[in-house]
Design a protein around this motif. Structure first.
Motif, PDB file in Angstrom:
ATOM      1  N   CYS A  16      15.392  -2.056  -3.605  1.00 22.34           N
ATOM      2  CA  CYS A  16      15.709  -1.407  -4.492  1.00 22.34           C
ATOM      3  C   CYS A  16      16.973  -0.721  -5.486  1.00 22.34           C
ATOM      4  N   PRO A  17      16.678  -0.620  -6.527  1.00 24.53           N
ATOM      5  CA  PRO A  17      18.561  -0.402  -7.532  1.00 24.53           C
ATOM      6  C   PRO A  17      19.204   0.562  -6.918  1.00 24.53           C
ATOM      7  N   ASN A  18      18.727   1.108  -6.911  1.00 19.40           N
ATOM      8  CA  ASN A  18      19.256   2.534  -6.301  1.00 19.40           C
ATOM      9  C   ASN A  18      18.475   3.916  -5.651  1.00 19.40           C
ATOM     10  N   GLU A  19      19.451   4.838  -4.653  1.00 20.70           N
ATOM     11  CA  GLU A  19      18.670   5.537  -3.832  1.00 20.70           C
ATOM     12  C   GLU A  19      17.389   6.253  -4.437  1.00 20.70           C
ATOM     13  N   ASP A  20      18.076   6.879  -6.344  1.00 20.91           N
ATOM     14  CA  ASP A  20      16.376   7.466  -6.978  1.00 20.91           C
ATOM     15  C   ASP A  20      15.564   6.846  -6.775  1.00 20.91           C
ATOM     16  N   LEU A  21      15.220   5.831  -7.360  1.00 22.93           N
ATOM     17  CA  LEU A  21      14.372   4.885  -7.294  1.00 22.93           C
ATOM     18  C   LEU A  21      13.732   4.518  -6.169  1.00 22.93           C
ATOM     19  N   GLU A  22      14.227   4.602  -4.758  1.00 24.07           N
ATOM     20  CA  GLU A  22      13.868   4.013  -3.861  1.00 24.07           C
ATOM     21  C   GLU A  22      12.994   5.551  -3.636  1.00 24.07           C
ATOM     22  N   ALA A  23      13.773   6.644  -3.687  1.00 25.96           N
ATOM     23  CA  ALA A  23      13.027   7.951  -3.159  1.00 25.96           C
ATOM     24  C   ALA A  23      11.977   7.296  -4.028  1.00 25.96           C
ATOM     25  N   ILE A  24      11.610   7.775  -5.349  1.00 28.05           N
ATOM     26  CA  ILE A  24      10.489   7.562  -5.917  1.00 28.05           C
ATOM     27  C   ILE A  24       9.861   6.925  -5.959  1.00 28.05           C
ATOM     28  N   ALA A  25       9.555   5.685  -4.847  1.00 31.78           N
ATOM     29  CA  ALA A  25       8.845   4.017  -4.402  1.00 31.78           C
ATOM     30  C   ALA A  25       8.168   5.366  -3.433  1.00 31.78           C
ATOM     31  N   VAL A  26       8.892   5.716  -2.736  1.00 26.29           N
ATOM     32  CA  VAL A  26       8.608   5.911  -1.259  1.00 26.29           C
ATOM     33  C   VAL A  26       7.376   7.139  -1.695  1.00 26.29           C
ATOM     34  N   MET A  27       8.144   8.394  -2.224  1.00 28.66           N
ATOM     35  CA  MET A  27       6.807   9.504  -2.291  1.00 28.66           C
ATOM     36  C   MET A  27       5.835   9.117  -3.159  1.00 28.66           C
ATOM     37  N   ILE A  83       4.304   5.593  -3.094  1.00 27.67           N
ATOM     38  CA  ILE A  83       3.807   5.043  -1.796  1.00 27.67           C
ATOM     39  C   ILE A  83       2.881   6.845  -0.723  1.00 27.67           C
ATOM     40  N   LYS A  84       3.178   7.775  -0.664  1.00 29.14           N
ATOM     41  CA  LYS A  84       2.736   8.871   0.184  1.00 29.14           C
ATOM     42  C   LYS A  84       1.431   9.137  -0.671  1.00 29.14           C
ATOM     43  N   ILE A  85       1.882   9.015  -1.764  1.00 26.65           N
ATOM     44  CA  ILE A  85       0.470  10.053  -2.444  1.00 26.65           C
ATOM     45  C   ILE A  85      -0.365   8.567  -2.354  1.00 26.65           C
ATOM     46  N   ILE A  86      -0.052   7.667  -2.423  1.00 25.46           N
ATOM     47  CA  ILE A  86      -0.967   6.927  -2.403  1.00 25.46           C
ATOM     48  C   ILE A  86      -2.189   6.813  -1.447  1.00 25.46           C
ATOM     49  N   GLU A  87      -1.235   6.898   0.294  1.00 23.76           N
ATOM     50  CA  GLU A  87      -2.000   6.679   1.402  1.00 23.76           C
ATOM     51  C   GLU A  87      -2.640   8.202   1.805  1.00 23.76           C
ATOM     52  N   GLU A  88      -2.245   9.236   0.530  1.00 24.66           N
ATOM     53  CA  GLU A  88      -3.120  10.354   1.237  1.00 24.66           C
ATOM     54  C   GLU A  88      -3.810  10.515  -0.229  1.00 24.66           C
ATOM     55  N   GLU A  89      -4.162  10.002  -1.044  1.00 27.92           N
ATOM     56  CA  GLU A  89      -4.981  10.100  -2.363  1.00 27.92           C
ATOM     57  C   GLU A  89      -5.605   8.953  -1.962  1.00 27.92           C
ATOM     58  N   ALA A  90      -5.604   7.975  -1.120  1.00 28.87           N
ATOM     59  CA  ALA A  90      -6.944   6.909  -1.925  1.00 28.87           C
ATOM     60  C   ALA A  90      -7.589   6.576  -1.961  1.00 28.87           C
ATOM     61  N   HIS A  91      -8.653   6.223  -2.639  1.00 27.57           N
ATOM     62  CA  HIS A  91      -9.614   6.268  -3.171  1.00 27.57           C
ATOM     63  C   HIS A  91      -9.921   7.178  -4.848  1.00 27.57           C
ATOM     64  N   THR A  92      -9.110   8.265  -4.553  1.00 30.84           N
ATOM     65  CA  THR A  92      -9.369   8.890  -5.704  1.00 30.84           C
ATOM     66  C   THR A  92      -9.301   8.236  -7.286  1.00 30.84           C
ATOM     67  N   SER A  93     -10.306   8.513  -7.801  1.00 25.97           N
ATOM     68  CA  SER A  93     -10.334   8.332  -8.764  1.00 25.97           C
ATOM     69  C   SER A  93      -8.933   7.914  -9.934  1.00 25.97           C
ATOM     70  N   GLY A  94      -9.413   7.506 -11.078  1.00 26.85           N
ATOM     71  CA  GLY A  94      -7.626   7.591 -11.502  1.00 26.85           C
ATOM     72  C   GLY A  94      -6.380   7.607 -10.746  1.00 26.85           C
ATOM     73  N   LEU A  95      -6.081   7.143  -9.543  1.00 23.96           N
ATOM     74  CA  LEU A  95      -4.504   7.453  -9.366  1.00 23.96           C
ATOM     75  C   LEU A  95      -3.590   5.716  -9.466  1.00 23.96           C
ATOM     76  N   THR A  96      -4.542   4.949  -9.869  1.00 20.57           N
ATOM     77  CA  THR A  96      -3.031   4.235 -10.437  1.00 20.57           C
ATOM     78  C   THR A  96      -2.448   4.826 -12.333  1.00 20.57           C
ATOM     79  N   ARG A  97      -3.011   5.394 -12.834  1.00 24.40           N
ATOM     80  CA  ARG A  97      -2.772   6.208 -13.863  1.00 24.40           C
ATOM     81  C   ARG A  97      -1.913   6.968 -13.408  1.00 24.40           C
ATOM     82  N   GLU A 107       6.819   3.861   7.211  1.00 26.48           N
ATOM     83  CA  GLU A 107       4.915   3.215   8.063  1.00 26.48           C
ATOM     84  C   GLU A 107       3.880   4.174   6.769  1.00 26.48           C
ATOM     85  N   ILE A 108       3.446   3.517   6.863  1.00 28.82           N
ATOM     86  CA  ILE A 108       1.885   4.879   6.319  1.00 28.82           C
ATOM     87  C   ILE A 108       0.332   4.062   7.733  1.00 28.82           C
ATOM     88  N   SER A 109      -0.386   4.554   7.314  1.00 28.78           N
ATOM     89  CA  SER A 109      -1.755   4.386   8.272  1.00 28.78           C
ATOM     90  C   SER A 109      -1.863   2.674   8.508  1.00 28.78           C
TER      91      SER A 109
END
Lengths: 247, 234, 276
Positions: free
Chosen positions: B192-203, B205-219, B152-154
């Motif tokens: 996800c193919p496995n738990e590690d990749l799932e954990a990475i994807a979740v992390m 997404i959390k970074i995107i939620e917290e740092e949305a709007h910062t420049s260079g985020l995709t990179r 869940e995110i905002s």
């Protein structure tokens, strides 16, 4: 109110300064912080000098207990409460008559600015805990509630801020603390939304002449503008660091 | 990429502040005292269509017909389920809709169909704030979620996780190998193919939620995923 | 906890429109202009067993105040003063809106506003209520009983409180040889010393208009009210904004102006009730 202050304390000194060194129009050092609680949808802590109030907003949400919901708007539910350790003598945690009244006047200071019509049949909870009381707990509560509501993303017409004007030894002073409240002649808490020019809380305990009242109201509105500007700054700063926007 | 993301940054506005000529939707922008003002904390930035627009940074999820949401079954009624859709309003899903045919209490056992605690992917059929939103699971990809993970995110951050023209979502899926569904109500379903990749994807997404709007985020997200994969050797 | 109330009674929108049209002409229903309070009647001494009492009829609103006195201990921080407590009950017989139970926030607000208006200016001479300073003092209760609610409970309650206090006689007492105080209930003793006369005047904002002494219907269509406590010299001795709306500085100034004027009507009625 009234009576003599303790030995050696001058409410207004010969240099015109107050017992804590402030000039009549000076606010106490004010500190505001937003988003201080994890669980709440919005939160803030506000300090006016030693007075410290924590605010949390939950909602709009469906209430847990059975509760008469309003068909055309969200209900605001406000609890002003003092922590047992917030005062000189321990305060019983049971709500006092004073707390019941202040919950009402604080709610009514927020009603004019919250756009409650957007969320019929829900409740917006505003919980205020006075952690330390040193005068101006209701005014700091209104300011904290304003920030917490903004932090929760509740649509509001404008931000509100609040301050109390006092009269001590015949002098009108801004943001009275506990000592000035205790030995002063009048205490007039005011809340307002400067962007709208609207007064949302007005109480007076004590005596003022007609002219003094007008001056006091003017002083209050001026200080409230300063306080709301601080609210805007802290919101901008909070969201700038989180969101990377420009101020 | 860089210039595109820089546009996402903008000026922060607070409740009561005039938004001038910037576009924006009610009630997050409203006319108060004859002036168009922000009613929630938000940002004014260049809009994709040109001109300036107000984007809210805070806010709750309000259902709208047509939205696909991820809901959590919270209780079972006589003929329907009550569904938490991360909104002030609890949604309702009827048994009849779930079955796609009339419900026969003599034969059908509701608790065998959906249990409290189940996640569903559903579409909002109707909602007008006076009655609870109703849901349907009739449609492709809708129904009970049987595998994967829901986070869940905002709800206000959903557009950021999607990115412009879903660019951020594409990056996430490509770089993690996960299949990701972002619902309008701020819930995200990952397979996800496995738990590690799932954990990475979740992390990520959390970074995107917290740092949305910062420049260079995709990179930064690409770099983060690649480094995490190296560390975890996946 | 304070919760947004249901708007009760629900004011039909037609009523509000018709009302605003009338206000525009400077009038209210019942041939009342904006600044004039309703017909006011004050009767004192209506409860023989009370030390002081009054029934106030403000239009159709009726409030009883009863003063009872007992002997007790002073507060630690004011050992040389008597104790004054104001309490309000909105009893269910007064309105379909009132429910049995402990005082709600509205009753508490009325009691506290009345209490503060008296206290801050020292209206009741508390030092004179000390019998043996530091040990035994008069404990005076003002109990407000709203028995018919047609709006403006603040002003009716304040008037009833004032009239009851001004006509109250503390019970006579004797001091025994062992220093015990023996009350002689039923035998009137000293009056309660009142230093300053106080009234509150409630004004309501309806649309862009300000009206004095709103009745229940007017309260229902009003946005916000201001209760202004005044002494007979026109000094402001207390204030309370009540209700969900906001006020501009201009509203407040106008409300005070109207209130000072209307307070003269209240003071006159108080004076007449005492003489009788």
């Amino acid at each position: 109110m009234g009576g003599k202050p303790p030995e050696g304390v001058r409410l207004i000194g010969e240099d015109g300064r107050r017992h804590d060194g402030r000039l009549p129009h000076e606010l106490r050092p004010i500190h505001m912080e937003v988003g201080v609680l994890n669980n709440a949808d919005g939160s803030a802590i506000v300090q006016y000098g030693r007075t410290r109030v924590l605010a949390a907003v939950y909602g709009p949400r469906e209430p847990h207990q059975k509760f008469p919901l309003l068909p055309d708007r969200a209900a605001l539910r406000v609890r002003y409460h003092m922590a047992p350790f917030s005062t000189e003598d321990r305060k019983s945690p049971a709500p006092s008559r004073r707390e019941i009244e202040l919950s009402k006047v604080v709610r009514e200071s927020l009603e004019p600015i919250v756009i409650a019509e957007e969320f019929p049949r829900t409740v917006i909870d505003v919980f205020l805990e006075v952690l330390q009381a040193d005068g101006g707990t209701r005014t700091a509560s209104v300011t904290a509630a304003s920030l917490a509501l903004a932090d929760a993303g509740i649509p509001m017409k404008a931000l509100v801020g609040s301050v109390a004007i006092g009269k001590v030894e015949g002098v009108l002073v801004v943001d009275v603390d506990e000592l000035e409240d205790m030995y002063g002649e009048a205490d007039m808490p005011v809340a307002a939304a400067p962007d709208l020019g609207e007064i949302t809380l007005l109480q007076l305990n004590g005596v003022l002449s007609r002219e003094e009242f007008s001056t006091a109201l003017e002083m209050a509105l001026e200080s409230i503008k300063t306080i709301v500007d601080m609210e805007k700054d802290v919101l901008r700063k909070t969201y700038t660091s989180v969101e990377g926007g420009e101020q | 990429m860089e210039s595109e993301e820089r546009q996402l940054a903008g000026r922060i506005v607070v409740p009561g502040e005039p938004v001038d000529d910037a576009g924006g939707e009610e009630p997050y922008v409203a006319s108060v005292g004859g002036v168009r003002r922000a009613t929630v904390v938000g940002m004014i930035r260049e809009s994709e269509e040109g001109g300036r627009t107000f984007v809210k940074l805070k806010g709750v999820y309000i259902p709208e017909p047509g939205h696909v949401v991820i809901g959590l079954i919270t209780s079972v009624g006589i003929m329907n389920w009550f569904v938490d859709i991360n909104s002030p309003y609890t949604a309702v899903l009827s048994v009849q809709d779930f079955l796609g045919r009339p419900f026969n209490p003599a034969v059908d056992d509701m608790s065998a169909l959906l249990k409290v605690g189940d996640y569903i992917k559903a579409k909002v059929v109707a909602f007008d704030k006076t009655r609870s939103p109703t849901l349907t699971v009739q449609g492709e990809g809708l129904g009970r979620i049987v595998r994967g993970k829901v986070i869940e995110i905002s709800p206000a951050k959903v557009p950021r996780v999607l990115g412009r023209k879903r660019s951020m979502l594409q990056v996430l899926e490509e770089k993690t190998g996960c299949s990701i569904f972002v619902a309008r109500n701020g819930r995200i379903h990952l397979e996800c193919p496995n738990e590690d990749l799932e954990a990475i994807a979740v992390m990520a997404i959390k970074i995107i939620e917290e740092e949305a709007h910062t420049s260079g985020l995709t990179r930064r997200i690409i770099k983060f995923i690649e480094e995490e994969r190296k560390v975890r050797e996946v | 906890m304070s919760i947004t109330p249901f708007r009760t009674p629900i004011a039909p929108s037609l009523v509000k429109e018709a009302y605003l049209a009338l206000l525009k002409k400077g009038w209210r229903p019942g041939d009342r202009d904006l600044k004039t309070p309703r017909n006011l009647k004050i009767e004192t001494g209506i409860i023989e067993k009370a030390e002081g009492s009054a029934l106030v009829k403000l239009g159709n609103t009726q409030v009883i105040a009863g003063v009872k006195a007992d002997i007790g201990s002073p507060f630690r921080d004011t050992p040389d003063q008597g104790v004054l407590t104001v309490h309000a009950e909105f009893v269910p017989l007064a309105s379909p809106m009132f429910e049995p139970g402990p005082p709600d926030e509205n009753a508490i607000e009325v009691a506290r506003v009345v209490d503060r208006s008296l206290r801050e200016v020292g209206a009741v001479d508390l030092p004179s209520l000390a019998i043996i300073p530091g040990e035994k003092v008069w404990v005076v209760w003002v109990d407000l009983y709203v028995i018919d609610h047609d709006g403006n409970l603040f002003d009716a309650s304040m008037l009833a409180t004032m009239a009851a206090l001004l006509t109250a006689r503390l019970p006579a007492y004797e001091e025994s040889e062992s220093g015990e105080i023996l009350l002689k209930r039923g035998t009137p003793g000293e009056p309660i010393k009142v230093n300053t006369w106080i009234t509150t005047v409630t004004t309501a904002k309806i649309g862009g208009y300000v009206v004095v002494d709103p009745n229940l219907e007017e309260e229902a269509i009003s946005d916000v009210r201001l209760v202004t406590a005044l002494d007979s010299g026109g000094r402001i001795v207390g204030m309370q904004k009540t209700g969900m709306g906001g006020l501009t500085t201009r509203d407040v100034e106008r409300m005070i102006e109207y209130s000072i004027e209307a307070s003269k009507v209240y003071f006159k009625a108080l004076e007449d009730s005492i003489k009788r």
